[in-house]
Design an enzyme around this catalytic site. Structure first.
Site, mmCIF file in Angstrom:
data_model
loop_
_atom_site.group_PDB
_atom_site.id
_atom_site.type_symbol
_atom_site.label_atom_id
_atom_site.label_comp_id
_atom_site.label_asym_id
_atom_site.label_seq_id
_atom_site.Cartn_x
_atom_site.Cartn_y
_atom_site.Cartn_z
ATOM 1 N N HIS A 222 1.170 -0.892 -0.358
ATOM 2 C CA HIS A 222 -0.068 -0.232 0.289
ATOM 3 C C HIS A 222 1.022 0.936 -0.041
ATOM 4 O O HIS A 222 0.406 2.512 -0.006
ATOM 5 C CB HIS A 222 -0.899 0.258 1.523
ATOM 6 C CG HIS A 222 -1.810 -1.006 0.903
ATOM 7 N ND1 HIS A 222 -2.735 -0.888 -0.273
ATOM 8 C CD2 HIS A 222 -2.383 -2.002 1.461
ATOM 9 C CE1 HIS A 222 -3.934 -1.623 0.386
ATOM 10 N NE2 HIS A 222 -3.293 -2.831 0.878
ATOM 11 N N ARG B 69 -18.131 -6.374 -7.352
ATOM 12 C CA ARG B 69 -19.136 -7.843 -7.886
ATOM 13 C C ARG B 69 -18.374 -8.772 -8.666
ATOM 14 O O ARG B 69 -18.053 -8.361 -10.071
ATOM 15 C CB ARG B 69 -20.981 -7.394 -7.737
ATOM 16 C CG ARG B 69 -20.985 -6.247 -8.773
ATOM 17 C CD ARG B 69 -22.604 -6.334 -8.442
ATOM 18 N NE ARG B 69 -23.156 -6.885 -9.968
ATOM 19 C CZ ARG B 69 -23.212 -5.718 -10.674
ATOM 20 N NH1 ARG B 69 -22.474 -3.931 -10.134
ATOM 21 N NH2 ARG B 69 -23.470 -5.179 -11.927
#
Lengths: 219, 189
Positions: free
Chosen positions: B116, B181
């Site tokens: 990150h 999704r």
């Protein structure tokens, strides 16, 4: 590695003395010398440092700028309004140039110690205000002239905006908040919150818990 | 002019650009640990850091529109499989390991990273721990898609443009939307 009396260090000290814009204290000079000693290629490092400072001074020559501003790459600057840049602001530029556009009678204000990665777009038609010690990632878009809700854009202190996020106009991002990569922020973000997704939602899990989760997954 | 003339010049210029691209590749990827045969590079590639970059056979890197940014820190590795295609502006950041399977395409301005860069709570400190990233065979990473640490993407999966993924994606599915999704490939089309 070189010792404390090397010619490079002397050169850097001399350059620092010549540098009227950034008169550093002895402590800072000492820390600089220590950093230089830890570097693998001190000559390249020193030249790069001088070059980036000079570039920043050249780019922002018509605007109000603090001490120790660094521009590591090209910046496209079209400023007809007011641009105020604080101390120790860093513009990285490895891959793509950052773009700063200030329309007439508009104002951009950047606080001390804020860092911009490459490819950032900063555009103001009214006012964009960025606080201190913020981290702005690459490809971030900060513009206050969107069609939806025009208004000033305020980013408070210690905010981290990750890669590719888009902040819409009229949004305030609170102190210490984090905006996730690739998210589109349409509403205000309260202080010390994490906003993710498109449109950005405030996450309920605290940042410390998320850090812990990251640690656990790394194991 | 006969109709065959432009075709002939096209063929010659294609041949030339191909040879130039392979020569260019030899120069641009000189800091990589291993480079396979038939690698083609166009435009700018910025390879930074002390880590290892392994480039497989027939890899195509197109940095003509915007530079491609490969960043490996010491002890890390980027492994590009056979016939990987990287489009303009894509970037790969590796602190530990990023592995990209054969025949995978990275779209324009997509990002693959295994770290990150800053931890959420202590942002000005050290790097947080990194989680290696693997992309399978023949994946399709869309434009501006972001693959975050901890993601592992199955063979033949498609990430649609602008998707942000940090979890496991099963093989032969499509990932759409934000928050993402998973839908079957037929539905996504």
């Amino acid at each position: 590695m070189n010792n404390g009396t090397s010619p490079i260090l002397k050169l850097v000290e001399l350059l620092e003395k010549l540098d009227r814009n950034s008169r550093r204290s002895l402590v800072k000079l000492h820390s600089l010398a220590q950093k230089l000693q830890n570097q693998q290629h001190p000559v390249q490092w020193a030249t790069a440092r001088v070059a980036t400072h000079t570039r920043a001074r050249w780019i922002f020559r018509h605007h109000q700028m603090g001490k120790g501003v660094v521009a590591e790459g090209p910046i496209i600057l079209r400023a007809k309004g007011e641009l105020v840049i604080g101390n120790r602001v860093v513009f990285l530029g490895y891959a793509l140039p950052s773009v700063i556009i200030v329309h007439p009678q508009a104002r951009i204000e950047v606080g001390d110690g804020t860092g911009f990665n490459f490819g950032v777009l900063l555009e103001a038609s009214q006012q964009v205000k960025i606080g201190r010690n913020c981290l702005i990632g690459s490809h971030v878009r900060l513009a206050d002239c969107g069609p939806v809700k025009p208004g000033p854009l305020v980013i408070e202190d210690n905010v981290w905006i990750a890669h590719g996020a888009i902040i819409e106009s009229g949004v305030t991002i609170g102190q210490g908040a984090v905006v996730g990569a690739g998210s589109v922020v349409t509403k205000d973000v309260p202080p010390h919150c994490l906003a993710l997704g498109n449109p950005a939602k405030i996450m309920s899990i605290s940042m410390r818990t998320r850090d812990q989760l990251c640690f656990d997954r790394a194991k | 002019m006969s109709r065959s003339f432009p075709a002939l010049t096209n063929r010659v210029s294609n041949k030339l650009t191909n040879t130039c691209a392979s020569l260019h590749a030899k120069y641009k990827l000189r800091s990589c640990a291993s480079v396979g045969s038939g690698v083609r590079v166009r435009g700018t590639v910025i390879a930074l850091g002390d880590g290892e970059i392994h480039v497989g056979d027939g890899v195509e890197i197109d940095g003509s529109m915007a530079p491609i940014y490969l960043h490996v820190l010491r002890g890390g590795a980027i492994i590009l499989g056979q016939d990987v295609c990287i489009r303009s502006g894509a970037s790969i950041h590796a602190l530990q390991r990023v592995e990209i399977g054969p025949c995978t395409t990275l779209g324009e301005f997509s990002v693959v990273r295994d770290n990150h860069g800053h931890s959420l709570a202590n942002r000005h400190g050290d790097f947080p721990p990194s989680i290696p990233v693997t992309l399978g065979k023949a994946c399709d990473i869309g434009r501006r898609a972001i693959v975050l640490p901890g993601a592992s993407i199955g063979d033949g999966a498609q990430l649609h443009p602008g998707v942000v993924v940090s979890r496991q994606v099963p093989p032969r599915v499509a990932v759409v939307g934000s928050p993402p999704r998973i839908v079957p490939l037929e539905e996504a089309l």
